[in-house]
Design a protein around this motif. Structure first.
Motif, PDB file in Angstrom:
ATOM      1  N   ILE A 144     -35.586  -1.808   8.148  1.00  0.00           N
ATOM      2  CA  ILE A 144     -35.391  -0.156   7.905  1.00  0.00           C
ATOM      3  C   ILE A 144     -34.522   0.265   6.657  1.00  0.00           C
ATOM      4  CG2 ILE A 144     -34.604   2.018   8.594  1.00  0.00           C
ATOM      5  CD1 ILE A 144     -35.526   1.084  11.740  1.00  0.00           C
ATOM      6  N   ALA A 145     -33.664  -0.676   6.237  1.00  0.00           N
ATOM      7  CA  ALA A 145     -32.701  -0.309   5.146  1.00  0.00           C
ATOM      8  C   ALA A 145     -33.450  -0.487   4.015  1.00  0.00           C
ATOM      9  CB  ALA A 145     -31.464  -1.408   5.397  1.00  0.00           C
ATOM     10  N   GLU A 146     -34.342  -1.263   3.989  1.00  0.00           N
ATOM     11  CA  GLU A 146     -35.262  -1.498   2.783  1.00  0.00           C
ATOM     12  C   GLU A 146     -35.768  -0.280   2.240  1.00  0.00           C
ATOM     13  OE1 GLU A 146     -37.910  -4.786   3.438  1.00  0.00           O
ATOM     14  OE2 GLU A 146     -36.326  -6.126   3.936  1.00  0.00           O
ATOM     15  N   ASP A 147     -35.992   0.623   3.224  1.00  0.00           N
ATOM     16  CA  ASP A 147     -36.539   2.171   2.805  1.00  0.00           C
ATOM     17  C   ASP A 147     -35.471   3.107   2.539  1.00  0.00           C
ATOM     18  OD1 ASP A 147     -39.206   1.074   3.904  1.00  0.00           O
ATOM     19  OD2 ASP A 147     -38.936   2.249   5.849  1.00  0.00           O
ATOM     20  N   TYR A 148     -34.440   2.474   2.636  1.00  0.00           N
ATOM     21  CA  TYR A 148     -33.359   3.377   2.061  1.00  0.00           C
ATOM     22  C   TYR A 148     -32.093   2.796   1.070  1.00  0.00           C
ATOM     23  CZ  TYR A 148     -34.747   6.162   5.991  1.00  0.00           C
ATOM     24  OH  TYR A 148     -35.369   6.933   6.809  1.00  0.00           O
ATOM     25  N   PRO A 149     -32.825   2.412  -0.264  1.00  0.00           N
ATOM     26  CA  PRO A 149     -31.941   1.405  -1.173  1.00  0.00           C
ATOM     27  C   PRO A 149     -30.768   1.963  -1.687  1.00  0.00           C
ATOM     28  CG  PRO A 149     -33.994   2.207  -2.046  1.00  0.00           C
ATOM     29  CD  PRO A 149     -34.179   2.525  -0.623  1.00  0.00           C
ATOM     30  N   ASP A 150     -30.705   3.590  -1.465  1.00  0.00           N
ATOM     31  CA  ASP A 150     -29.678   4.309  -1.730  1.00  0.00           C
ATOM     32  C   ASP A 150     -28.518   4.297  -0.932  1.00  0.00           C
ATOM     33  OD1 ASP A 150     -31.787   5.661  -0.444  1.00  0.00           O
ATOM     34  OD2 ASP A 150     -30.819   7.430  -0.497  1.00  0.00           O
ATOM     35  N   VAL A 151     -28.802   3.923   0.384  1.00  0.00           N
ATOM     36  CA  VAL A 151     -27.879   3.820   1.380  1.00  0.00           C
ATOM     37  C   VAL A 151     -27.271   2.671   1.699  1.00  0.00           C
ATOM     38  CG1 VAL A 151     -27.510   4.594   3.828  1.00  0.00           C
ATOM     39  CG2 VAL A 151     -29.018   5.844   2.331  1.00  0.00           C
ATOM     40  N   GLU A 152     -25.784   2.474   1.660  1.00  0.00           N
ATOM     41  CA  GLU A 152     -25.280   0.965   1.727  1.00  0.00           C
ATOM     42  C   GLU A 152     -25.065   0.832   3.403  1.00  0.00           C
ATOM     43  OE1 GLU A 152     -21.049   1.115   0.283  1.00  0.00           O
ATOM     44  OE2 GLU A 152     -20.609  -0.188   1.828  1.00  0.00           O
ATOM     45  N   LEU A 153     -25.747  -0.459   3.638  1.00  0.00           N
ATOM     46  CA  LEU A 153     -25.600  -0.759   5.199  1.00  0.00           C
ATOM     47  C   LEU A 153     -24.545  -1.922   5.307  1.00  0.00           C
ATOM     48  CD1 LEU A 153     -26.657  -1.087   8.025  1.00  0.00           C
ATOM     49  CD2 LEU A 153     -28.464  -2.689   7.022  1.00  0.00           C
ATOM     50  N   ASN A 154     -23.645  -1.482   6.281  1.00  0.00           N
ATOM     51  CA  ASN A 154     -22.592  -2.676   6.608  1.00  0.00           C
ATOM     52  C   ASN A 154     -22.999  -2.979   8.167  1.00  0.00           C
ATOM     53  OD1 ASN A 154     -20.773  -2.376   4.331  1.00  0.00           O
ATOM     54  ND2 ASN A 154     -21.236  -0.380   5.053  1.00  0.00           N
ATOM     55  N   ASP A 155     -23.145  -4.372   8.544  1.00  0.00           N
ATOM     56  CA  ASP A 155     -23.174  -4.670   9.913  1.00  0.00           C
ATOM     57  C   ASP A 155     -21.654  -4.854  10.421  1.00  0.00           C
ATOM     58  OD1 ASP A 155     -26.154  -5.216  10.160  1.00  0.00           O
ATOM     59  OD2 ASP A 155     -25.595  -6.897   8.758  1.00  0.00           O
ATOM     60  N   MET A 156     -21.484  -4.437  11.627  1.00  0.00           N
ATOM     61  CA  MET A 156     -19.949  -4.862  12.174  1.00  0.00           C
ATOM     62  C   MET A 156     -20.163  -4.997  13.758  1.00  0.00           C
ATOM     63  SD  MET A 156     -16.497  -2.547  11.648  1.00  0.00           S
ATOM     64  CE  MET A 156     -16.404  -2.761  10.035  1.00  0.00           C
ATOM     65  N   LEU A 157     -19.288  -6.088  13.958  1.00  0.00           N
ATOM     66  CA  LEU A 157     -19.563  -6.194  15.384  1.00  0.00           C
ATOM     67  C   LEU A 157     -18.751  -5.494  16.215  1.00  0.00           C
ATOM     68  CD1 LEU A 157     -18.836 -10.282  15.292  1.00  0.00           C
ATOM     69  CD2 LEU A 157     -21.109  -9.108  15.784  1.00  0.00           C
ATOM     70  N   VAL A 158     -18.953  -5.264  17.576  1.00  0.00           N
ATOM     71  CA  VAL A 158     -18.606  -4.054  18.201  1.00  0.00           C
ATOM     72  C   VAL A 158     -16.943  -4.302  18.387  1.00  0.00           C
ATOM     73  CG1 VAL A 158     -19.000  -5.048  20.502  1.00  0.00           C
ATOM     74  CG2 VAL A 158     -18.602  -2.631  20.245  1.00  0.00           C
ATOM     75  N   ASP A 159     -16.561  -5.372  18.729  1.00  0.00           N
ATOM     76  CA  ASP A 159     -15.005  -5.569  18.924  1.00  0.00           C
ATOM     77  C   ASP A 159     -14.100  -5.617  17.675  1.00  0.00           C
ATOM     78  OD1 ASP A 159     -16.389  -7.954  18.021  1.00  0.00           O
ATOM     79  OD2 ASP A 159     -15.480  -9.417  19.116  1.00  0.00           O
ATOM     80  N   ASN A 160     -14.867  -5.824  16.454  1.00  0.00           N
ATOM     81  CA  ASN A 160     -14.157  -5.361  15.174  1.00  0.00           C
ATOM     82  C   ASN A 160     -14.052  -4.127  14.876  1.00  0.00           C
ATOM     83  OD1 ASN A 160     -12.836  -5.894  12.675  1.00  0.00           O
ATOM     84  ND2 ASN A 160     -14.816  -6.215  11.561  1.00  0.00           N
ATOM     85  N   THR A 161     -15.124  -3.302  15.517  1.00  0.00           N
ATOM     86  CA  THR A 161     -15.449  -1.813  15.009  1.00  0.00           C
ATOM     87  C   THR A 161     -14.187  -1.069  15.969  1.00  0.00           C
ATOM     88  OG1 THR A 161     -17.387  -2.236  14.934  1.00  0.00           O
ATOM     89  CG2 THR A 161     -16.833   0.045  15.010  1.00  0.00           C
ATOM     90  N   ALA A 162     -13.979  -1.729  17.035  1.00  0.00           N
ATOM     91  CA  ALA A 162     -12.890  -0.919  17.963  1.00  0.00           C
ATOM     92  C   ALA A 162     -11.584  -1.079  17.265  1.00  0.00           C
ATOM     93  CB  ALA A 162     -12.878  -1.559  19.257  1.00  0.00           C
ATOM     94  N   MET A 163     -11.329  -2.288  16.570  1.00  0.00           N
ATOM     95  CA  MET A 163     -10.019  -2.430  15.650  1.00  0.00           C
ATOM     96  C   MET A 163      -9.953  -1.620  14.586  1.00  0.00           C
ATOM     97  SD  MET A 163      -9.023  -6.365  15.643  1.00  0.00           S
ATOM     98  CE  MET A 163     -10.281  -7.213  14.928  1.00  0.00           C
ATOM     99  N   GLN A 164     -11.319  -1.543  13.784  1.00  0.00           N
ATOM    100  CA  GLN A 164     -11.190  -0.853  12.535  1.00  0.00           C
ATOM    101  C   GLN A 164     -10.915   0.718  12.541  1.00  0.00           C
ATOM    102  OE1 GLN A 164     -10.841  -2.313   9.618  1.00  0.00           O
ATOM    103  NE2 GLN A 164     -10.994  -4.407  10.487  1.00  0.00           N
ATOM    104  N   LEU A 165     -11.606   1.196  13.721  1.00  0.00           N
ATOM    105  CA  LEU A 165     -11.366   2.435  14.010  1.00  0.00           C
ATOM    106  C   LEU A 165     -10.074   3.069  14.056  1.00  0.00           C
ATOM    107  CD1 LEU A 165     -13.966   3.471  16.634  1.00  0.00           C
ATOM    108  CD2 LEU A 165     -13.916   4.235  14.450  1.00  0.00           C
ATOM    109  N   VAL A 166      -9.085   2.201  14.540  1.00  0.00           N
ATOM    110  CA  VAL A 166      -7.814   2.461  14.640  1.00  0.00           C
ATOM    111  C   VAL A 166      -7.061   1.921  13.129  1.00  0.00           C
ATOM    112  CG1 VAL A 166      -7.490   2.942  16.938  1.00  0.00           C
ATOM    113  CG2 VAL A 166      -7.282   0.830  16.226  1.00  0.00           C
ATOM    114  N   ASN A 167      -7.448   1.133  12.707  1.00  0.00           N
ATOM    115  CA  ASN A 167      -6.962   0.558  11.456  1.00  0.00           C
ATOM    116  C   ASN A 167      -7.199   1.191  10.234  1.00  0.00           C
ATOM    117  OD1 ASN A 167      -5.509  -1.710   9.943  1.00  0.00           O
ATOM    118  ND2 ASN A 167      -7.695  -2.537   9.393  1.00  0.00           N
ATOM    119  N   ALA A 168      -8.533   1.085   9.976  1.00  0.00           N
ATOM    120  CA  ALA A 168      -8.810   2.049   8.662  1.00  0.00           C
ATOM    121  C   ALA A 168      -9.984   3.007   8.949  1.00  0.00           C
ATOM    122  CB  ALA A 168      -9.113   0.822   7.498  1.00  0.00           C
TER     123      ALA A 168
END
Ligand code: NAD
Length: 370
Positions: free
Chosen positions: A218-242
């Motif tokens: 789907i991201a190919e239809d939105y070349p103007d939008v930056e896509l990042n994959d993130m694992l859920v456990d890392n996300t839990a950390m990143q939400l409080v980290n940055a």
């Protein structure tokens, strides 16, 4: 010509009736200012529906909701209806049932710091300064809707090889379910800072590997939008980290449930967070918090999340962006003047600035510029 909208009100349980009254108060004031009529029909959902009809989601409620232009829900649940007996009705069944019946597959939860409340967060001001994200949670699939069950007297399932019980839940997604929620996220990102974080657990779960594959297509239809994959456990950390790195966060049902509660704490109060559940028909708007049975009936609940869910209703269901901006501005002004409900109070709050549920609703109405 004056416009009329039909709104289904679901006060539910606990503080629900107290806070929904303030949402209605604000809607009525907006109606006057913008020459719009809001017609309300109240219906039963959750614990009160169990008490009065024996089921958490009576058919009549579904009929009223489907025939309305939007649904405003407060919250359901409470210790009175807590049970582990799978054969007894539970309030949450009403919530899950109405989401499913209305086809509300996308749950949007904005998480934004109100400057006046920056000190209410448990995180340092420099970490949360500038936080402004939307969590787009898949709402009608995944682990909460998959097949589940419990088996008793299973050979070897007990301690030390004895007979015991066994339970299972199933995390299943179909391609179309992933595709529509991810598209929703990309479209939302286009109206914001053009950044999507797709959250999964692709290193372990097959459903996550499919999610990631579809997201990249789907991201190919939105070349103007930056896509990042993130694992859920890392996300839990990143939400409080940055947390400022996030713009639009899209994820499956259970990950979204947990991460959005975590993200809500960035703002310091669950009482400030609204949500919209959208599908292809009638949408539903509700606070992110629960029914707060511990403070129900005391007139001290914070009605701002409910009022901000009215703001989302005006924006997403009725295209009344000026009216929605009025509410956002009014809430900001009231907080900047120092008014606080009890949940927002800190050591520096003067006593004469602490107000109850009704007073907070009145203050917002007074700042609407009607
Ligand atoms: P909760 O969100 O109801 O309360 C957590 C804490 O936050 C409590 O101390 C409560 O007093 C406080 N709080 C919540 N909203 C507040 C507000 N508007 N103003 C001031 N303080 C507020 O979560 P819980 O205690 O885990 O759950 C209570 C009940 O609500 C349970 O039955 C649960 O199943 C249900 N629940 C319902 C929903 C929903 O209706 N969408 C969501 C979550 C929980």
């Amino acid at each position: 010509m004056s416009q009329t909208y039909k709104i289904c009100l679901l006060p539910g349980d606990g503080i629900g009736p107290e806070i929904i009254a303030e949402g209605v108060k604000v809607l009525d004031a907006i109606g006057k200012k913008y020459d719009t009529t809001f017609e309300y029909t109240e219906a039963l959902l959750g614990g009160i529906a169990i008490d009065e009809t024996g089921t958490a989601l009576p058919q009549e409620t579904l009929d009223v909701a489907s025939a309305s232009d939007a649904v405003l829900l407060a919250a359901v649940g409470g210790p009175k209806w807590d049970t582990t007996d799978p054969n007894k009705p539970r309030p949450e069944q009403g919530l899950l049932g109405i989401r499913k019946a209305l086809g509300l597959y996308a749950n949007l939860r904005p998480v934004k710091i109100f400057n006046a409340l920056a000190d209410a967060s448990t995180l340092k001001p420099e970490v949360i300064d500038g936080v402004d994200m939307v969590i787009v949670r898949e709402l009608t699939g995944g682990l909460y809707f998959g097949e589940r069950g419990r088996e008793y007297d299973v050979e070897g399932a007990g301690v030390d090889g004895a007979k015991g019980q066994r339970a299972f839940d199933t995390l299943m997604y179909s391609e179309y379910e992933v595709e529509r929620i991810v598209r929703h996220a990309f479209e939302t990102a286009r109206k914001r800072r053009s950044k999507v974080h797709s959250i999964d657990k692709a290193n372990v779960l097959e459903s996550s590997r499919m999610w990631r594959e579809i997201t990249h297509r789907i991201a190919e239809d939105y070349p103007d939008v930056e896509l990042n994959d993130m694992l859920v456990d890392n996300t839990a950390m990143q939400l409080v980290n940055a947390p400022t790195q996030f713009d639009v966060v899209v994820t499956e049902n259970m990950f979204g449930d947990i991460l959005s509660d975590e993200a809500s704490m960035l703002t310091g109060s669950l009482g400030m967070l609204a949500s919209a559940s959208l599908g292809d028909g009638t949408a539903l708007y509700e606070p992110s918090h629960g029914s707060a049975p511990d403070i129900a009936g005391q007139g001290i609940a914070n009605p701002l999340a409910q009022i901000l869910s009215v703001e989302m209703m005006l924006r997403y269901s009725f295209d009344m962006n000026d009216a929605a901006d009025d509410i956002a501005r009014a809430v900001d002004e009231v907080l900047n003047e120092g008014w606080r409900t009890k949940d927002l109070v800190n050591a520096d709050t003067p006593e004469d600035k602490v107000v109850g549920t009704k007073e907070m609703g009145d203050l917002v109405v007074a700042h609407l510029g009607a």
